[in-house]
Every structure is written in structure tokens, then in C-alpha cells.
Design an enzyme around this catalytic site. Structure first.
Site, PDB file in Angstrom:
ATOM      1  NE  ARG A   1      -2.506  -0.597   3.508  1.00  0.00           N
ATOM      2  CZ  ARG A   1      -2.983  -1.345   4.498  1.00  0.00           C
ATOM      3  NH1 ARG A   1      -4.083  -2.039   4.314  1.00  0.00           N
ATOM      4  NH2 ARG A   1      -2.376  -1.407   5.657  1.00  0.00           N
TER       5      ARG A   1
ATOM      6  CB  VAL B   1      -7.444  -2.229  -5.560  1.00  0.00           C
ATOM      7  CG1 VAL B   1      -8.243  -2.520  -6.803  1.00  0.00           C
ATOM      8  CG2 VAL B   1      -6.537  -1.025  -5.794  1.00  0.00           C
ATOM      9  CD  GLU B   2      -2.565  -2.944  -2.715  1.00  0.00           C
ATOM     10  OE1 GLU B   2      -2.040  -2.454  -1.720  1.00  0.00           O
ATOM     11  OE2 GLU B   2      -1.947  -3.178  -3.758  1.00  0.00           O
ATOM     12  N   GLY B   3      -8.172  -2.509  -0.057  1.00  0.00           N
ATOM     13  CA  GLY B   3      -8.930  -1.912   1.039  1.00  0.00           C
ATOM     14  C   GLY B   3      -9.741  -0.737   0.549  1.00  0.00           C
TER      15      GLY B   3
END
Length: 821
Positions: free
Chosen positions: A379, A500-502
Site C-alpha cells: 500500500r 483495491v487493497e482496502g
């Protein structure tokens, strides 16, 4: 009068001791000295001394005698603390324990170590990394055409795929001993950002194997045999990885995985072995349609006790690595989020041996921690890099367009309404570059989970703001899709980046403060652990250290608020000094407000997502504000443009901090406590109103000017060298305008005054020469620029056949608007 003086002395003493963070022993001594002094000067007599002794001696005895303190005071608090302690699942615990804290903890604790910030060394690109950026990455960018990729091929051209594999773009994070490039986080970020400035599709393709994927998991957790088996192929590109985590029933709540692995015996390569039968349904998996190696997250069960523990049947989230061609695996179809490869993966009773578990059998059930730690690092690199690319491209192109494009005979960039948007672009671009470099440098030294969550959420949101502002300035030039439009790729990618990614909503409302408050606080998580271990001795030590910490932060907050932050210390002199003081003030305010909130609400705070989000906003702005100060300090360029951008960013950050606190106090469930916190933090009211019109004008003008600052703020992006490329076209026109603008303005004024007449530019130029307004050479320069100008503002138009079937008509000439007189 004596009584009044005594009271004032007591208040001053308490305030001073609280402000300096005096120890319990010092507080106790101060009480004794105070009453002895009162008796010595005759302020109290023997009756007063006796009353004071009756009141304070037992209190001092209890608090200074550990056994008494624990029994009388700490034990009841301990009992109550355990009763209200919120339940914590294994996945929550692993998420909290995963990764590490870093500079965000300093900003959370209320007394940041500024010298650490100034001394922190940002990661510098090595000669090898810089060469890769200047050569291989530049070459890859030159091979790409995002319009062709997104609208015609729906894929990267085969030569692009080959170049990516052959030059190890998928192996930037794999160490050299395993055949990879072994690049730093900053280098990976810079490479991905440069690719993204040319092709978001290709950047996503490159970033995923270098973020959360089999490569990173193998490097950190894989057995030696697994590393030897898989890493060489991942490094040379003969293997393409994907990682299956999300699915129809699970997105940001990865702990809700329905996918299973059942430990059993089965046949594998003609032999009976102990393994797992995997059943899974994954969605939205980047690179899945072309992957040869699949990383999987699933819940592992051992109903027969075959792993050796008959009392343990559920092991929890586990990660495994399997070949895409294993029997029972279905892979290859695509979703359509854009042109990058993304698709579902299915598996029904896929049997693989236990050595498919990443890290081997001893890592059974250890997958969640692996994922959280690797995701935290990813992230901080990948999505900030995409956001940075969009920001830098928008900054450079919007500045050029706003100077070239004229309305009412004035460059649109000179209108104050437009400057409000362009100043925001400039300020956020400055802030984003500071945050990108600082955060990636932090990832190079540790695995900061809270910092990377903040970076992911805020930088993708800034990307959204910058792209929207750029679209507003460009108007129709930004709306019409086509190979000339350098904004459309970023605009289409915004929803992907924030999801994406949370998902951003959950990252802001649940993660940043929810995780940050526990991880960054010096006492809360250790207190929770002491409670779970039923360790009264440890809890006693932590509790009273916590109390002292809170008292100190409360005194500092009120002192800073009353003094306008003048009493806070700054590690530098000059224009930046006041901002260090103000950040320290609000850092202290966050610390005490967090303590009060957690003490009042306890486990209920998890449900108060709006309150949590506002405190998270404060923490985030403290982090990004300090990152901006660090960037300004490291660059060492106190030029007018740098100073104006620093002031804009900091004024906006301080305004946002006050807004977040204001919303927090207004909505605090206990109105009295909320009001008390408001008085503590804002004893003289709110003072920060955001950037002034003067600053907006300064940034709005700076974006229009060619300068070393402009080049630095847009460094390491791809700019086309050909006048036929999307960015190259605008660059050529802008550079020519800068060269001829005085002459062009003279020509424009002559036309307006009737000194150069005609229905076409050619006729007007001839008239200007005939009337002595321009020389022949000047007319040629104006004509050259005007042709470039007109070409730069044109948008694409397509034939009906092309729009119906772009694949079979992709080599047809794209039609443009025709120029009329």
C-alpha cells in the site's frame, strides 16, 4: 490576599509539573514542599497543617507504596478495564501485531521527536536504479500507447509483455540472489509512477507482482525449497503470478473467507501424500487471466487431526502457492475493470501436497499475518505511485493547457476561478510528492502498517481531486476520449485506485484511527495485553504511566492553545518554524482527545466510525504535514515557489485539522465532555482558515510558468518527445508559446484594434506585416506557434466503423475537427 496568592501558586505549580511531565515522586515532594512553605510564611497554622496531613498523607502513602496502590486503586480499575475490554478476534489481533509503527506514532503521542524527522535519510536511487529508470523504463514507455491498449487491444501489446518479462519488471522486489533486481521501495515507486504516467494499464500489470503477491510472500516466508522452485521463474518472467484473496463474499473483510482447504491424504504425481483439498471461488484477481502461478488465501481445516494435533481442527487463514494447471483449477476468463488483466479463479477439490503452504506446514494458519504485513508495504508503494503519476501529469499538462487556451483574449489560467483549481492541483502535487518519497523511504526501513493505510487512502483521494480539477480546467478537451487525451486513463482508473487493497471508505472509518490508536499509543495495547494475561503488576505500571502521559498532554495542549503555539519548540528557523510548532500543538491535542475518547467510549468506539474517521483525519494531516516539512527541509530550496507551496499545503492541512476536531467535538456523545475537549483544544477559538487568495494566486501563476520548480515537481514522468504524442503535443506548443508570447500578444492586440485585419490567421498575419506591426520573421514565429496551439487544443473524432469495431479498424487514420476561418 494571602489565600489568593496561595491558590495562584498552587495552580502555577500544578500546571508546571503537568507541562513538564513530572514523576510521581516529584509530584509528592511538591505537595510536601507546598504545605511546608505555607506554614513557614504563616499562610496556615497548625490546624491547617493537620487538615492537610489528614487529607494528603494517606493519598501520598497509597500512591507511593506499590502494594497499597495495586490493592486499593489499581485492582478495581483493572477489574473494570477487563469488563469493558472489547472482544478481539484472532484476525484483529494479527492485524494489530503485524507490521510496525514509525513516524506516525511520534505524531500520535503528542510530543514528536523533530530531530529524528530532520535526521531521517530519504532513500536515494542507486546508480543501477537510476539507469533502469532512465533506460529500460523509458524504453518501455516509448513502446506503449494507452489509447491503443485500453480502447483497441484491451491488452498490452505482445512486444510490451515480452519486454516486461525480459527486463525483470516483475522482479523489482525479488532479491538479486534469487535472480531479481532487488530494488528499494522508493525505486519501485518511481518506476511504477513513470510507467503510470504513460500507461496506467501497464503500471498496474507491473505493480501487482511487486506488491501483494507470491514473490513477496516467498521472499519473506517461503521455505528454501519453495524459493528455489519458484523465485527464478518469477524473476525471469517465465512464471506470471497472481494472488487470490477477494471473492464474491469477501472484499475488505478478508477474514470472512469462505474458501477452504481440508487436510487429507490423496494421490499427487502418482504417490499418496498428505495434502489439502482446496475449494475456492475468487474474483477481481489481477493477472489471473494470464497467470501460471497462483497464490491462494483460504481457511485450513484438519478434521481428522492429520497434522498431529487431534484437539485442533481449525487452523485459520493459510496461504499456499499452486500451479495454474493443477487439475480442478479454472482460470483464464476476464473481468473488465479496464484493459489490465483481471479475472476470476475457481477451484473444486484441488488436491495439492502440504508443501504448497507458503512457509511449509509450520505456517499453517499463519496466512493472515503474512497478508497484512505484505499488504502494508504494498500500500505504501504501488497506489501512491499511481496517484503520483496522475498528479504530476495533470500538473504539467494542465499548466500548459491553461496558458495556451485563451478565453476573452486571456489565458484561462489567469482567471481566479480557474486558479482555485490549479492551486489545488499544485498544492496537492507538492504534498503528494513529499508523502510518496517519505512513505516509501519508511517502507525501506520497516513495515509501517498505519502509515501505508493513510498513504493509500489520502493519495488516491487526492488523485481523484486533482484529476477532477484538471478535467474542469480542460473542459471539452478533457472529456473527449482519444489518443490525444492524456487525462482519460487517470480519470477511468480513479474508481479502481480507491477500491483495491482496502476500500477507501473502510480504510478511513475503521483502519486509520482504529488501528492507529492502539498501535501508536505508548500504553493502550500493552495495557490490553496485560489485561488478557491477568498481569496486575504490569497493568499497574502501565496505568499510572498512562495517567501521567495524559496529564502532561492535557497541560501541553492548553498551554499551546493559549499561547498560539509560541511555547512549542521548532527544530528550525525561518518560514517553516511556525508550522512545526502548530503541528506539535495539534499532535498533543490528538493524544489527549484520544485518551479521553477511549476512556469514555471503550469498545463502543469501534461502532462510532464517524468519530473515529475524524480523529483519523487529524492523525493523517499531522503525518502528511510533517512529511511536507521534511520535504521542504531536505530540498533546501527556499525559493518563492517552494515557500508558497509549503504555506499553501500547511495552511490547508491546519484548516482540515481544525475542521476535523470541530466535527468531532460537535458530535461527541457526551456533550459536556465534548465541550470540555473543545475548550482544551481551542481555548481561544479556531484560527486556521485555509489558504489565502494571495497564496491561491501564487500557485495558480506558478503552474503556468516554465521553471526549475515545475521540472522538479514533474520529474520522473514520461513526456513524449514527438509533437504527435499526447503529452509531447502540449509540451511543444507550450514551449513555443513561452518563446514567442510577447510577439503573439502584440499580434493579438493588433487584431483586436483592427491593425491586422482578415478572416483567417494567415490573412491577419499578412496584414500585420504590411502594416509594420510584425516583421516577416516574427510573423513566421507566430504562425508556427498558432499551428501548434490549434493542434494542441483539438480533440479526436472517429469514423463510425472505428467506433463499432476498433480492433479491425485500428490502423485507420483518426479524424480530427477541421479548422475553419
Amino acid at each position: 490576599m494571602t489565600a489568593l496568592i496561595s491558590i495562584l501558586v498552587a495552580i502555577a505549580a500544578v500546571w508546571t509539573l503537568a507541562y513538564v511531565g513530572a514523576s510521581l515522586a516529584v509530584w509528592s515532594a511538591a505537595v510536601v514542599v507546598y504545605f511546608v512553605a505555607l506554614a513557614a510564611v504563616g499562610a496556615i497554622g497548625w490546624p491547617g497543617i493537620i487538615v492537610a496531613a489528614v487529607i494528603f498523607v494517606p493519598i501520598l502513602a497509597i500512591f507511593n507504596t506499590k502494594s497499597l496502590r495495586k490493592k486499593i486503586v489499581t485492582a478495581p480499575v483493572f477489574k473494570g478495564f477487563k469488563a469493558v475490554l472489547p472482544p478481539m478476534s484472532d484476525t484483529e489481533r494479527e492485524a494489530l501485531e503485524a507490521g510496525s509503527t514509525w513516524w506516525e506514532a511520534e505524531m500520535f503521542r503528542g510530543k514528536p521527536d523533530w530531530q529524528y524527522l530532520l535526521d531521517f535519510k530519504r532513500t536515494q536511487l542507486t546508480a543501477e536504479e537510476q539507469s533502469f529508470l532512465d533506460n529500460e523504463t523509458e524504453t518501455l514507455c516509448e513502446m506503449l500507447d494507452e489509447w491503443e491498449i485500453m480502447s483497441e487491444l484491451k491488452d498490452i501489446p505482445e512486444e510490451g509483455w515480452k519486454y516486461i518479462r525480459d527486463n525483470k519488471f516483475f522482479a523489482m522486489l525479488i532479491p538479486k540472489e534469487h535472480g531479481g533486481l532487488g530494488f528499494s521501495a522508493v525505486a519501485q515507486s518511481t518506476v511504477v509512477a513513470k510507467i503510470a504516467s504513460r500507461s496506467l494499464t501497464t503500471a498496474v500489470t507491473v505493480m501487482v507482482p511487486n506488491s501483494l503477491g507470491p514473490g513477496e510472500l516467498l521472499v519473506h516466508y517461503g521455505t528454501k525449497e519453495q524459493q528455489q522452485k519458484w523465485l527464478p521463474g518469477l524473476a525471469d518472467g517465465s512464471e506470471i503470478p497472481c494472488f487470490g484473496l477477494t471473492g464474491p463474499e469477501v472484499g475488505s473483510d478478508a477474514g470472512a473467507l469462505p474458501d477452504t482447504g481440508i487436510v487429507c491424504k490423496g494421490q499427487y504425481n502418482g504417490e499418496e501424500v498428505l495434502g489439502m483439498k482446496l475449494t475456492f471461488s475468487k474474483r477481481w484477481i489481477t493477472l489471473a487471466p494470464v497467470a501460471t502461478v497462483i497464490g491462494l488465501a483460504f481457511k485450513l481445516y484438519d478434521p481428522e487431526g492429520l497434522l498431529g494435533d487431534e484437539n485442533k481442527t481449525e487452523y485459520g487463514i493459510t496461504c499456499a502457492l499452486i500451479s495454474a494447471d493443477e487439475p480442478g483449477v479454472e482460470i483464464g476468463t476476464r473481468h473488465a475493470p479496464g484493459a489490465f488483466m483481471n479475472g476470476p479463479i475457481y477451484g473444486k477439490d484441488v488436491f495439492v501436497p502440504l508443501d504448497a503452504i507458503i512457509g511449509g506446514q509450520e505456517k499453517a494458519g499463519g496466512g493472515w499475518r503474512m497478508l497484512v504485513e505484505c499488504l502494508s508495504a504494498g500500500r505504501g508503494i504501488s497506489l501512491p505511485a499511481l496517484s503520483s503519476a496522475a498528479s504530476k501529469t495533470a500538473y504539467r499538462m494542465t499548466g500548459a493547457f491553461a496558458r495556451i487556451r485563451r478565453q476573452f483574449k486571456v489565458p484561462v489560467g489567469k482567471f481566479e476561478g480557474v486558479q482555485e483549481a490549479t492551486a489545488r492541483i499544485g498544492g496537492l502535487n507538492y504534498k503528494m510528492e513529499a508523502a510518496r518519497i517519505f512513505t516509501a523511504s519508511g517502507v525501506d526501513q520497516c513495515t509501517p502498517s498505519v502509515v501505508t493505510a493513510m498513504a493509500k487512502y489520502h493519495m488516491t483521494e487526492w488523485m481523484r481531486q486533482i484529476v477532477n480539477d484538471s478535467m474542469d480546467v480542460h473542459g471539452g478537451r478533457g472529456i473527449q476520449q482519444g489518443p490525444r487525451n492524456y487525462l482519460f486513463g487517470s480519470y477511468q482508473s480513479v474508481p479502481i485506485a480507491i477500491t483495491v487493497e482496502g476500500a477507501n471508505i473502510l480504510t478511513r472509518s475503521l483502519m486509520i484511527f482504529g488501528q492507529g490508536a492502539i498501535r501508536c499509543h505508548p500504553f493502550v495495547f500493552p495495557e490490553m495485553e496485560a489485561a488478557r494475561k491477568d498481569d496486575l503488576d504490569e497493568f499497574d505500571h502501565l496505568l499510572w504511566s498512562h495517567v501521567g502521559h495524559s496529564v502532561n498532554r492535557a497541560a501541553r495542549t492548553l498551554t499551546f492553545g493559549l499561547s498560539g503555539s509560541i511555547t512549542a519548540k521548532a527544530p528550525v528557523d525561518g518560514v517553516a518554524a511556525p508550522y512545526y510548532r502548530k503541528l506539535e500543538r495539534f499532535s498533543s491535542a490528538l493524544a489527549i482527545c484520544s485518551d479521553i475518547t477511549m476512556g469514555m467510549l471503550g469498545g463502543e468506539l469501534k461502532k462510532k466510525e464517524l468519530l473515529s474517521a475524524r480523529l483519523g483525519d487529524v492523525l493523517s494531516e499531522l503525518y502528511f504535514g510533517s512529511a511536507t516539512l521534511k520535504y521542504f527541509y531536505d530540498e533546501g530550496k527556499e525559493e518563492p515557489e517552494d515557500i508558497a507551496h509549503l504555506q499553501y499545503v500547511m495552511d490547508e492541512s491546519l484548516h482540515k485539522i481544525e475542521e476535523a476536531f470541530d466535527g468531532f467535538f460537535r458530535n461527541f456523545p457526551n456533550k459536556f465532555v465534548g465541550g470540555a475537549m473543545r475548550v482544551l483544544v481551542f481555548p481561544t477559538g479556531r484560527r486556521h482558515k485555509g489558504a489565502s487568495d494571495k497564496l491561491i494566486n501564487a500557485l495558480g501563476n506558478a503552474i503556468l510558468e516554465p521553471s526549475a520548480f515545475r521540472d522538479r515537481m514533474t520529474a520522473n514522468i514520461y513526456l513524449g518527445t514527438s509533437a504527435d504524442s499526447a503529452t509531447g503535443r502540449m509540451e511543444h506548443a507550450f514551449n513555443k508559446l513561452v518563446e514567442v508570447e510577447p510577439i503573439y500578444d502584440k499580434f493579438a492586440k493588433a487584431v483586436a484594434k483592427g491593425e491586422a485585419d482578415g478572416f483567417t490567421v494567415d490573412a491577419q498575419l499578412k496584414s500585420a506585416v504590411d502594416n509594420g506591426v510584425l516583421t516577416d520573421a516574427e510573423a513566421k514565429q507566430v504562425k508556427e506557434y498558432d499551428d501548434l496551439r490549434y493542434d494542441a487544443i483539438l480533440t479526436d473524432a472517429f469514423t463510425k466503423d472505428y467506433l463499432r469495431d476498433p480492433v479491425n479498424h485500428q490502423h485507420e487514420d483518426k479524424r480530427l475537427e477541421s479548422r475553419v476561418a
